[in-house]
Design a protein around this motif. Structure first.
Motif, short mmCIF file in Angstrom:
data_model
loop_
_atom_site.label_atom_id
_atom_site.label_comp_id
_atom_site.label_asym_id
_atom_site.label_seq_id
_atom_site.Cartn_x
_atom_site.Cartn_y
_atom_site.Cartn_z
N THR A 291 0.85 -1.19 0.00
CA THR A 291 0.00 0.00 0.00
C THR A 291 0.89 1.24 0.00
N ASP A 292 0.29 2.39 -0.32
CA ASP A 292 1.05 3.64 -0.32
C ASP A 292 0.33 4.67 0.55
N PRO A 293 0.88 4.96 1.73
CA PRO A 293 2.11 4.40 2.31
C PRO A 293 1.88 2.98 2.83
N SER A 294 2.99 2.30 3.10
CA SER A 294 2.89 0.94 3.65
C SER A 294 2.26 1.01 5.05
N LEU A 295 1.55 -0.07 5.42
CA LEU A 295 0.76 -0.06 6.65
C LEU A 295 1.55 -0.48 7.89
N THR A 296 1.38 0.31 8.93
CA THR A 296 1.79 -0.15 10.27
C THR A 296 0.81 -1.25 10.66
N TYR A 324 -9.25 -36.05 27.06
CA TYR A 324 -8.05 -35.33 27.48
C TYR A 324 -8.44 -33.93 27.96
N GLU A 325 -7.56 -33.33 28.74
CA GLU A 325 -7.79 -31.97 29.22
C GLU A 325 -7.34 -30.99 28.12
N PRO A 326 -8.25 -30.17 27.58
CA PRO A 326 -7.90 -29.24 26.50
C PRO A 326 -6.86 -28.22 26.94
N VAL A 327 -6.05 -27.78 26.00
CA VAL A 327 -5.06 -26.74 26.27
C VAL A 327 -5.24 -25.60 25.28
N THR A 328 -4.81 -24.40 25.67
CA THR A 328 -4.80 -23.25 24.77
C THR A 328 -3.38 -22.71 24.69
N LYS A 329 -2.85 -22.65 23.49
CA LYS A 329 -1.51 -22.11 23.28
C LYS A 329 -1.62 -20.72 22.65
N VAL A 330 -0.87 -19.78 23.21
CA VAL A 330 -0.96 -18.38 22.78
C VAL A 330 0.35 -17.94 22.13
N VAL A 331 0.23 -17.35 20.95
CA VAL A 331 1.39 -16.83 20.22
C VAL A 331 1.37 -15.30 20.32
N LYS A 332 2.47 -14.71 20.71
CA LYS A 332 2.55 -13.26 20.88
C LYS A 332 2.62 -12.56 19.52
N THR A 333 2.04 -11.36 19.45
CA THR A 333 2.15 -10.53 18.25
C THR A 333 3.28 -9.52 18.45
N ASN A 334 3.69 -8.87 17.37
CA ASN A 334 4.60 -7.73 17.51
C ASN A 334 4.23 -6.65 16.50
N LEU A 335 4.35 -5.41 16.94
CA LEU A 335 3.98 -4.25 16.12
C LEU A 335 5.08 -3.92 15.13
N ILE A 336 4.71 -3.77 13.87
CA ILE A 336 5.65 -3.37 12.82
C ILE A 336 5.25 -1.98 12.36
N VAL A 337 6.07 -0.97 12.65
CA VAL A 337 5.75 0.42 12.34
C VAL A 337 6.25 0.77 10.94
N ARG A 338 5.31 1.25 10.11
CA ARG A 338 5.64 1.66 8.74
C ARG A 338 5.12 3.08 8.47
N GLY A 339 4.87 3.36 7.20
CA GLY A 339 4.56 4.74 6.81
C GLY A 339 3.18 5.25 7.13
N SER A 340 2.27 4.40 7.52
CA SER A 340 0.89 4.87 7.75
C SER A 340 0.68 5.50 9.12
N THR A 341 1.72 5.50 9.98
CA THR A 341 1.63 6.19 11.26
C THR A 341 2.90 7.01 11.49
N ARG A 342 2.73 8.18 12.03
CA ARG A 342 3.87 8.98 12.47
C ARG A 342 3.37 10.11 13.35
N HIS A 343 4.26 10.90 13.92
CA HIS A 343 3.85 11.98 14.81
C HIS A 343 3.00 13.00 14.06
N ILE A 344 1.88 13.37 14.72
CA ILE A 344 1.00 14.39 14.13
C ILE A 344 1.48 15.77 14.57
#
Length: 344
Positions: A291-296, A324-344
């Motif tokens: 996209t233009d700009p690329s997305l955060t 069996y006893e059910p389990v829930t596995k959680v995968v962490k996310t991480n923020l990737i900052v690109r051109g669609s956000t910056r200081h206003i």
């Protein structure tokens, strides 16, 4: 002394577990005379099983004894970057474990999802991995899989009503990080384009949005929270948001394609991104980069989710035990900052 009451239907291991206040897996192992279970527990389990005329599920047992070495996968969309990444992770584990993968697409349709389940039942698959359609609110078709001795692992879009294994991303923390990023760069009127709230994923992403606003003492304007979770919906609904007396200065979208649709409309209406409005999506696919700009955006790690989901289903199939006893596995996310956000 056990409670005396009339029971309807076949007694299950879960019934015995509930009555004795122990886990279903403990009951299962007690019935198999497992050495890890105490004599007292075995005695109580066997006494109640005899009293209630418990009999193992013959259909489930017969199915578990005839393996096809096929794992079924049901996803909403194959073309979606996230789901294609998940499939890659699933196939990586499945092939190493000697399983073939049979993939079905629900196309976000509840009716089609039911047809997918029936096809998997007919194919006598050994296990099923599922990410539910947006339309799905009744989960009885998934229960039918379990009743036929087929273990299920849900991923991304999980089932609240069925006791099952889940592999999910930390949707709450991801959404919180995205909105806090927008707040830290100066945004105060932050809109949230959300998914239907019967989905746990959507609930958690909206909770993350709300919690970030509350933490930073920013009033939540309910007019800025809109059900909008596709590219086409974003094209239709973004202009309404921007036409508000106090329009948003940022948009947090529930997924990547919705963010892309919002970005397109913001630009079409003559506003600049990020100078006039910042945009953050969820899922780091190809769209976010072109996209233009690329997305955060937030990286969901689809490949890792596929790996974990496949490892779980292979483990359940190998155990050959539905109690069996059910389990829930959680995968962490991480923020990737690109051109669609910056200081206003």
């Amino acid at each position: 002394m056990y409670k005396l009451y009339m029971r309807s239907g076949q007694v299950t291991i879960k019934d015995i577990a509930k009555e004795l206040g122990i886990s279903a897996s403990t009951v299962s192992r007690a019935l198999k005379d497992h050495p890890d279970i105490s004599f007292k527990t075995k005695e109580a389990v066997n006494e109640l099983a005899k009293k209630w005329h418990y009999k193992p599920n013959a259909v489930a047992l017969s199915l578990r004894n005839s393996k096809t070495n096929i794992i079924g996968v049901i996803i909403p969309e194959i073309v979606h970057h996230f789901f294609s990444s998940v499939i890659s992770g699933i196939e990586d584990i499945a092939s190493k474990a000697g399983y073939n993968v049979m993939i079905f697409q629900s196309n976000e349709s509840y009716v089609r999802e039911i047809a997918n389940v029936q096809a998997l039942l007919s194919s006598r698959v050994d296990g099923v991995l599922v990410s539910m359609s947006k339309e799905t609110k009744d989960h009885s078709h998934f229960k039918e899989l379990r009743d036929n001795g087929i273990p299920i692992v849900f991923f991304d879009r999980v089932c609240n009503d069925l006791s099952s294994d889940n592999v999910i991303v930390d949707d709450f923390a991801g959404a919180f990080a995205a909105v806090e990023h927008l707040i830290k760069i100066g945004c105060r009127r932050i809109a949230h384009l959300s998914a239907p709230q019967h989905m746990l994923l959507a609930q958690n992403r909206q909770k993350g949005y709300r919690q970030a606003m509350l933490k930073h003492k920013i009033p939540i304007d309910e007019n800025l929270i809109v059900k909008c979770d596709s590219f086409d919906e974003a094209i239709l609904k973004t202009p309404d948001l921007l036409a508000l007396p106090e329009p948003p200065d940022a948009i947090f979208a529930v997924n990547e394609l919705t963010a892309a649709g919002a970005l397109l409309m913001v630009k079409k209406l003559g506003l600049k991104v990020p100078e006039d409005i910042s945009i953050v999506g969820f899922t780091d696919g190809l769209v976010s980069r072109v996209t233009d700009p690329s997305l955060t955006t937030l990286e969901q790690h689809g490949f890792e989710i596929g790996l974990k989901a496949a490892e779980l289903i292979v483990e359940r199939i190998s155990a050959g035990d539905m109690d069996y006893e059910p389990v829930t596995k959680v995968v962490k996310t991480n923020l990737i900052v690109r051109g669609s956000t910056r200081h206003i």
